[in-house]
Structure formats: structure tokens, C-alpha cells
Design a protein around this motif. Structure first.
Motif, PDB file in Angstrom:
ATOM      1  N   VAL A 472       0.926  -1.024  -0.160  1.00 17.06           N
ATOM      2  CA  VAL A 472      -0.041   0.030  -0.129  1.00 17.06           C
ATOM      3  C   VAL A 472       0.698   1.237   0.171  1.00 17.06           C
ATOM      4  O   VAL A 472       2.163   1.399   0.283  1.00 17.06           O
ATOM      5  N   ALA A 473       0.198   2.489   0.051  1.00 20.45           N
ATOM      6  CA  ALA A 473       1.334   3.570  -0.434  1.00 20.45           C
ATOM      7  C   ALA A 473       1.092   4.036   1.288  1.00 20.45           C
ATOM      8  O   ALA A 473       0.225   4.763   1.743  1.00 20.45           O
ATOM      9  N   MET A 474       2.941   4.913   1.541  1.00 26.07           N
ATOM     10  CA  MET A 474       2.892   5.273   3.249  1.00 26.07           C
ATOM     11  C   MET A 474       3.257   6.673   2.642  1.00 26.07           C
ATOM     12  O   MET A 474       3.484   7.055   1.647  1.00 26.07           O
ATOM     13  N   PRO A 475       2.790   7.678   3.314  1.00 28.72           N
ATOM     14  CA  PRO A 475       2.784   8.754   3.220  1.00 28.72           C
ATOM     15  C   PRO A 475       4.727   9.656   3.288  1.00 28.72           C
ATOM     16  O   PRO A 475       4.832   8.692   4.179  1.00 28.72           O
ATOM     17  N   HIS A 476       4.994  10.123   2.019  1.00 24.26           N
ATOM     18  CA  HIS A 476       5.996   9.618   2.675  1.00 24.26           C
ATOM     19  C   HIS A 476       6.308  11.829   2.253  1.00 24.26           C
ATOM     20  O   HIS A 476       5.968  12.331   1.549  1.00 24.26           O
ATOM     21  N   GLU A 477       7.516  12.305   2.956  1.00 24.19           N
ATOM     22  CA  GLU A 477       7.570  13.681   3.083  1.00 24.19           C
ATOM     23  C   GLU A 477       8.188  14.089   1.244  1.00 24.19           C
ATOM     24  O   GLU A 477       7.950  15.603   1.211  1.00 24.19           O
ATOM     25  N   LYS A 478       8.888  14.005   1.229  1.00 23.85           N
ATOM     26  CA  LYS A 478       9.972  13.979   0.181  1.00 23.85           C
ATOM     27  C   LYS A 478       8.837  13.175  -1.339  1.00 23.85           C
ATOM     28  O   LYS A 478       9.299  14.303  -2.401  1.00 23.85           O
ATOM     29  N   TRP A 479       8.677  12.340  -1.343  1.00 21.90           N
ATOM     30  CA  TRP A 479       8.438  12.029  -2.568  1.00 21.90           C
ATOM     31  C   TRP A 479       7.075  11.318  -2.583  1.00 21.90           C
ATOM     32  O   TRP A 479       6.359  11.509  -3.603  1.00 21.90           O
ATOM     33  N   GLY A 480       5.807  12.101  -1.500  1.00 22.47           N
ATOM     34  CA  GLY A 480       4.669  12.308  -1.701  1.00 22.47           C
ATOM     35  C   GLY A 480       3.970  11.056  -1.054  1.00 22.47           C
ATOM     36  O   GLY A 480       3.299  10.602  -0.433  1.00 22.47           O
ATOM     37  N   GLU A 481       4.573   9.835  -1.396  1.00 19.84           N
ATOM     38  CA  GLU A 481       3.831   8.497  -1.364  1.00 19.84           C
ATOM     39  C   GLU A 481       5.135   7.323  -1.750  1.00 19.84           C
ATOM     40  O   GLU A 481       5.657   7.542  -2.388  1.00 19.84           O
ATOM     41  N   THR A 482       6.011   6.816  -0.585  1.00 19.29           N
ATOM     42  CA  THR A 482       6.269   5.197  -1.145  1.00 19.29           C
ATOM     43  C   THR A 482       5.453   4.306  -0.512  1.00 19.29           C
ATOM     44  O   THR A 482       4.800   3.981  -0.140  1.00 19.29           O
ATOM     45  N   PRO A 483       6.029   3.195  -1.473  1.00 17.61           N
ATOM     46  CA  PRO A 483       5.184   1.711  -1.350  1.00 17.61           C
ATOM     47  C   PRO A 483       5.547   1.612   0.185  1.00 17.61           C
ATOM     48  O   PRO A 483       6.831   1.064   0.285  1.00 17.61           O
ATOM     49  N   CYS A 484       4.804   0.573   0.660  1.00 15.89           N
ATOM     50  CA  CYS A 484       5.734  -0.075   1.954  1.00 15.89           C
ATOM     51  C   CYS A 484       4.732  -1.351   2.326  1.00 15.89           C
ATOM     52  O   CYS A 484       2.976  -1.513   1.760  1.00 15.89           O
ATOM     53  N   ALA A 485       5.198  -2.255   2.242  1.00 12.61           N
ATOM     54  CA  ALA A 485       5.176  -3.918   2.097  1.00 12.61           C
ATOM     55  C   ALA A 485       4.285  -4.494   3.730  1.00 12.61           C
ATOM     56  O   ALA A 485       5.811  -4.148   4.026  1.00 12.61           O
ATOM     57  N   TYR A 486       3.631  -5.191   3.363  1.00 17.91           N
ATOM     58  CA  TYR A 486       3.362  -5.805   5.277  1.00 17.91           C
ATOM     59  C   TYR A 486       3.544  -6.985   4.774  1.00 17.91           C
ATOM     60  O   TYR A 486       3.110  -7.732   3.579  1.00 17.91           O
ATOM     61  N   VAL A 487       3.952  -8.002   4.882  1.00 22.64           N
ATOM     62  CA  VAL A 487       4.389  -9.220   5.050  1.00 22.64           C
ATOM     63  C   VAL A 487       4.294 -10.406   6.261  1.00 22.64           C
ATOM     64  O   VAL A 487       4.556  -9.942   6.557  1.00 22.64           O
ATOM     65  N   GLU A 488       3.963 -11.321   5.330  1.00 28.89           N
ATOM     66  CA  GLU A 488       3.276 -12.350   6.386  1.00 28.89           C
ATOM     67  C   GLU A 488       3.600 -13.551   5.510  1.00 28.89           C
ATOM     68  O   GLU A 488       3.883 -14.461   4.722  1.00 28.89           O
ATOM     69  N   LEU A 489       5.108 -13.978   6.524  1.00 28.43           N
ATOM     70  CA  LEU A 489       5.985 -15.798   6.433  1.00 28.43           C
ATOM     71  C   LEU A 489       5.228 -16.628   6.890  1.00 28.43           C
ATOM     72  O   LEU A 489       4.338 -16.988   7.635  1.00 28.43           O
ATOM     73  N   ALA A 490       6.021 -17.675   5.779  1.00 30.88           N
ATOM     74  CA  ALA A 490       5.567 -19.025   5.505  1.00 30.88           C
ATOM     75  C   ALA A 490       5.879 -19.664   6.988  1.00 30.88           C
ATOM     76  O   ALA A 490       6.380 -19.085   7.620  1.00 30.88           O
ATOM     77  N   GLU A 491       5.108 -20.295   7.365  1.00 33.50           N
ATOM     78  CA  GLU A 491       5.145 -21.339   8.424  1.00 33.50           C
ATOM     79  C   GLU A 491       6.447 -21.628   8.982  1.00 33.50           C
ATOM     80  O   GLU A 491       7.224 -22.496   7.918  1.00 33.50           O
ATOM     81  N   GLY A 492       7.415 -21.652  10.022  1.00 27.24           N
ATOM     82  CA  GLY A 492       8.444 -22.026   9.830  1.00 27.24           C
ATOM     83  C   GLY A 492       9.857 -20.979   9.389  1.00 27.24           C
ATOM     84  O   GLY A 492      10.853 -21.668   9.614  1.00 27.24           O
ATOM     85  N   CYS A 493       9.336 -20.048   8.524  1.00 28.47           N
ATOM     86  CA  CYS A 493      10.662 -19.196   8.180  1.00 28.47           C
ATOM     87  C   CYS A 493      10.390 -18.267   8.625  1.00 28.47           C
ATOM     88  O   CYS A 493      10.038 -17.317   9.557  1.00 28.47           O
ATOM     89  N   ASN A 494      11.767 -17.410   8.635  1.00 30.17           N
ATOM     90  CA  ASN A 494      12.465 -16.249   9.102  1.00 30.17           C
ATOM     91  C   ASN A 494      12.945 -15.348   8.132  1.00 30.17           C
ATOM     92  O   ASN A 494      14.056 -16.002   7.090  1.00 30.17           O
TER      93      ASN A 494
END
Length: 546
Positions: A472-494
Motif C-alpha cells: 500500500v501507499a505510505m505518506p512520504h515527506e519528499k516523494w509524496g508516497e512510497t510503497p509499504c510492504a506488509y509481509v506474512e511469512l510462511a510457517e517456520g520461515c524467518n
């Protein structure tokens, strides 16, 4: 029904009907003001007579290489004189100009070259390595012409193809260029960001380019011989049609290879620039420049911006520095800006907070746009003008694209119900002014560039440790918006966020790489659908420091 008597024996003929094309603007400028400076680029000064002759040389040389009506010529160029010449020379031989975003990666460029059936590519020396990568992935094998811009001082790789200046030298400066057979003929193809799959090729016609170019001059009150600084990339919707607008008013193009603060300030002061366009980040760049780089201007300058509304402080700083900022809105499908926040003189007496609120609105239709409204996409009825009821922003008129090239289904959907569906959600205020509220396709606009959340998500889904991702878009002072990634990891992964960031860097253009990664459980509805609206609110809160 009785025939209209005013149509009897009064037919169209070459004496009373000609196809509209912006190419005629340059021909007139060169005839009436041949010695007026058309282009400034570093130490280069080029008159309208020279500009016209070189454009005709380009058209002639392209015709000699077999380019005719409907053939595609691609250009991977910064804001240089060669790019201006392409906007005239390519369509002067009947060709269709495909201006390529210089920030794209090789795979996307290869897709565009193949989809547009490109026959010739004109490439700046700086971007030749990128073009080589793209051609290695593409199926087409176009003739490659390299431009050696004198303002480029970076590395040059070995090149055995055609030199641009030599190519032009073989052309005829008196070439009898082709008028379009019909003003509906294509003049350019520009690709969208590909928000729901592959990029779509937006086809523009001569009539729309002619009308939007004139609409720019009328909307922005550009006087004859205005001086325009190229901070807006010409690959964006053909520079919002300003390459053609400037010829209509016999103005002067001031070219810039790169958008840097000092060259901008120097051009503004030394060349007496009157107009420029760009995303809010260009304004931020100028205002944040060190004091020794900024110049005191002895004249007012009009700045036209799009994308996210500029912050109130930035607007105030620009006004103090001598700039009048106007907000525009449009899409590739509308030739660039088709909506303007037309300012009322009485609004200038309002408190600064109220002025900022009014400036945040997108506004009303451009003069050459016949219809603009916010409709309920299900009923196709206008929403109430109450400033709160949301609907989809829709356009109708001669400055709406022909359609999507080789994509009839997307074209049909875009024009359903006799309107162009923008995919943007907005409201209409009681005074008729439009304001955007959301983007239905989750497009992220960063520094004026469109980023597809789906494209970034697909890259992250290919990482073995990623189970679910939402960008999704995250507000950014310089660029207006930048991508923000929400990530859910697979079970047992780090995995560390730095690893995910590098994964994206290896597979995406730099500006598309998320600025923030959040490892978390992603909220879903009862049916399993990701609740992006929840994530958008979280990203907004984080981006604003709440």
C-alpha cells in the motif's frame, strides 16, 4: 425527418476541411518567427527555422528507412532537443511515437517494444546499456539510433549502430511531411504502469493532441513567447502535450537532462523562465536547495503540479519565492492534464489554511474536455455535489484516448456506458470542483511516478519465505508516497527485512522498491480477502508519525 437545408450542396472539401494536427503549429512558428529561439540546451541555441528543418530531416530519414503510416518509432531519451524533434519528426512521416520511461527496467521496456511492434528505436547514449538489455529480451529487432547529447558527460559504451546526427544529415530539410489522413490517426502510444497485469498501450490521436496542446496554453494563460523549463519528463503523456503547446505560442523550450536544484534555479533566473511543470517533489527539491544555489527572481513564475496535493508549508514557501502554483489532474488516457484547479481571485484573501484546502482539490474540466463528472459506476448517475458522496471520476470528449492498443476487452471496459472510467474515486463539492479521495486500483504515486502495488506484490510472493503480502501507499515527506510492504511469512520461515529489500532491488526498478517492510499477520475478511483499507490506514499513521 426533413433534411437540414444547411447541409445541402455544402460538403466538406480540401478548401474548407483539414485534419487537425499539432504538427501545423511548428510549421506556422517557423514561417512567422523563423529566427525566434525555439530551444535552449546548455550552450545550444536553436531557432524555429532550425527546429523545423531538423524535424523534417528526421521525418525524411525515417521515411527512407521505411517508416510510414502506423509504424512505431520508440524513443528512450531524457529532456533533450532530440526528444522534441521526435515529437514532430516521427508523426511527420506518418509514424507513431512511443516515448519510453527512462526509469523502467529492461523487461518492461522489452514488453513495450514487442507490443508496439517497434521498428526503430532512438536512444540517448546514457541509456544504451539499458536498451541493449531490453533488446536482448525482446522479439523485435529494430534499427537502433544513438543520440550523443553534448550535455552528457558520463560513460559511453562502444556502439556500432547509426549515429543520430548522421541519420539526420541524410534527411531532406525541405521534406514534404505528411498530414494525417484523418485527425483520428494515431500520433503516439504511451504505456500505463500496468496496475492489473501487463502495461496497456494508450493510443492518442492528432485531434486530441491538437486540442490539449491549445488547451494548455489557454488554461495556463501562456503568453506569446513564454519560456518553458523542462522539469516534467517528456515521456510522461508526451510531456502533457507541452512539446506541441510551445510551438503554438512560439515559446522557448529550455531543456534539462536531469532535474537538479542548481540547474533549475539558474535556468529560471538566466533564461527568464515563465512556466514549468512537475510533481510536488520538484518543488521540494527547489525549496530545500542550499541558499547559495537558489536565485532571486525578478519575475513571477507559473508552476503546474499534479499527483498528491502539496503541503501547505511548501505552497507558502513557493509563493514567497515568487511562484504561483496550480494543481492539475489527468491520466495518460486523457493526454495528461484535463482538470485544473481554476483559482478565483477572491480566494487569495482567505486564510492560508483555507487556501491550502482549496488548492488540494483537483478542480474543473479543461476547456477542450467536453465532460467531467463523478458517477456511480453501477447506475452511471452523477453523485450529489455535497463534497462527501464518493463515486468514480469519469471523462468524455476529444481529449480522451482512442483506446488501448491490441486490447479490445480493456478498451470496452474503459468506455462502458459512454464515459471513460478513470478508476479514481472522488467527490464533487457544491461549487462543482472535483476532489480525489482514493485510487480504486491501489496505484501508488511516488515522485510523480505510478507504481503498481500488484507488480511489487508479485515480486515478493516469489520469495520462498513469503506467504502473504500486501503493498500500500505510505505518506512520504519528499516523494509524496512510497510503497509499504506488509509481509506474512510462511510457517517456520524467518527472514530479515533487509533481505526482502535486496530481493526487490534485484527485480524491480529502484523507485518501485518499498521503503518500509512490516513483518506481521495480515488482516483478512471472513472470506479471506485482504483488508487493504486497514493496512492503508496503518501506513498513513506511521508515515505521518501518528
Amino acid at each position: 425527418m426533413t433534411a437540414n437545408p444547411y447541409n445541402t450542396d455544402l460538403d466538406r472539401n480540401p478548401a474548407n476541411h483539414q485534419p487537425l494536427t499539432p504538427l501545423s503549429f511548428l510549421a506556422r512558428a517557423a514561417c512567422v518567427f523563423p529566427e525566434h529561439t525555439a530551444i535552449i540546451h546548455g550552450a545550444l541555441r536553436r531557432s524555429y527555422a532550425e527546429f523545423y528543418a531538423r524535424s523534417r530531416r528526421l521525418a525524411s530519414a525515417l521515411a527512407q528507412r521505411g517508416i510510414g503510416r502506423g509504424d512505431t518509432v520508440s524513443a528512450l531519451l531524457p529532456n533533450t532537443p532530440a526528444m522534441l524533434e521526435c515529437h514532430y519528426g516521427v508523426p511527420m512521416c506518418g509514424g507513431v511515437l512511443h516515448a519510453i520511461n527512462t526509469r523502467l527496467d529492461a523487461a518492461i521496456i522489452a514488453f513495450q517494444l514487442d507490443h508496439a511492434h517497434s521498428k526503430i528505436v532512438i536512444v540517448d547514449a546514457e541509456f544504451m546499456p539499458l536498451m541493449r538489455q531490453a533488446l536482448a529480451l525482446a522479439n523485435v529487432t529494430p534499427l537502433v539510433i544513438q543520440v550523443d547529447d553534448p550535455e552528457y558527460s558520463g560513460p559511453r559504451s562502444a556502439f556500432s549502430g547509426q549515429d543520430y546526427e548522421a541519420f539526420l544529415a541524410a534527411g531532406d530539410p525541405g521534406f514534404a511531411w505528411l498530414m494525417p489522413e484523418d485527425e483520428w490517426d494515431a500520433i503516439s502510444i504511451n504505456y500505463t504502469s500496468g496496475t492489473t497485469g501487463d502495461p496497456k498501450g494508450v493510443v492518442s490521436h492528432h485531434r486530441g493532441a491538437y486540442l490539449l496542446a491549445q488547451g494548455n496554453a489557454l488554461t495556463t494563460s501562456m503568453r506569446k513567447h513564454a519560456v518553458y523549463l523542462w522539469t516534467l519528463p517528456m515521456f510522461h503523456c508526451n510531456g502533457w502535450c507541452f512539446p506541441w503547446t510551445l510551438s503554438a505560442i512560439i515559446g522557448t523550450h529550455v531543456c534539462l537532462r536531469q532535474v537538479r536544484a542548481k540547474p533549475i534555479w539558474d535556468a529560471l533566473a538566466d533564461e527568464q523562465v515563465t512556466h514549468l511543470c512537475g510533481a510536488p517533489i520538484v518543488m521540494s527539491l527547489m525549496i530545500a536547495a542550499p541558499a547559495e544555489e537558489q536565485r532571486v527572481l525578478d519575475h513571477g513564475v507559473q508552476f503546474f503540479t499534479a499527483a498528491a496535493p502539496p503541503p501547505e508549508k511548501l505552497l507558502a514557501d513557493m509563493k514567497t519565492a515568487g511562484f504561483e502554483v496550480t494543481h492539475l489532474y489527468g491520466l495518460t488516457e486523457t493526454y495528461g492534464p484535463a482538470v485544473v484547479n481554476d483559482w478565483h481571485d477572491s480566494w487569495s484573501a482567505l486564510p492560508s489554511e483555507e487556501q491550502a484546502r482549496l488548492k488540494a482539490r483537483q478542480g474543473v474540466r479543461y476547456l477542450p474536455l467536453e465532460g467531467l463528472d463523478v458517477l456511480d459506476p453501477e447506475t452511471m448517475q452523477p453523485v450529489p455535489h455535497d463534497g462527501t458522496t464518493m463515486g468514480e471520476v469519469m471523462f468524455r470528449g476529444n481529449v480522451v484516448m482512442k483506446g488501448y492498443f491490441r486490447n479490445p476487452e480493456a478498451t470496452r471496459k474503459a468506455f462502458a456506458g459512454g464515459w471513460f472510467h478513470s478508476g479514481d474515486l472522488g467527490v464533487v463539492h457544491p461549487d462543482g470542483y472535483l476532489q480525489l479521495k482514493d485510487r480504486s486500483k491501489d496505484i501508488i504515486i511516488s515522485g510523480g511516478e505510478n507504481i503498481s502495488s500488484i507488480e511489487v506484490e508479485e515480486v515478493l510472493y516469489n520469495h520462498p519465505a513469503v506467504s502473504v503480502v500486501a503493498v500500500v501507499a505510505m505518506p512520504h515527506e519528499k516523494w509524496g508516497e512510497t510503497p509499504c510492504a506488509y509481509v506474512e511469512l510462511a510457517e517456520g520461515c524467518n527472514v530479515e527485512t533487509d533481505e526482502l529489500r535486496q530481493w526487490c532491488r534485484d527485480r524491480l526498478a529502484p523507485y518501485k522498491v518499498p521503503g518500509t517492510f512490516v513483518l506481521t499477520a495480515i488482516p483478512r475478511t471472513s472470506t479471506g480477502k485482504i483488508q487493504k483499507f486497514v493496512l492503508r490506514e496503518q501506513a498513513r499513521a506511521v508515515g505521518r508519525g501518528i
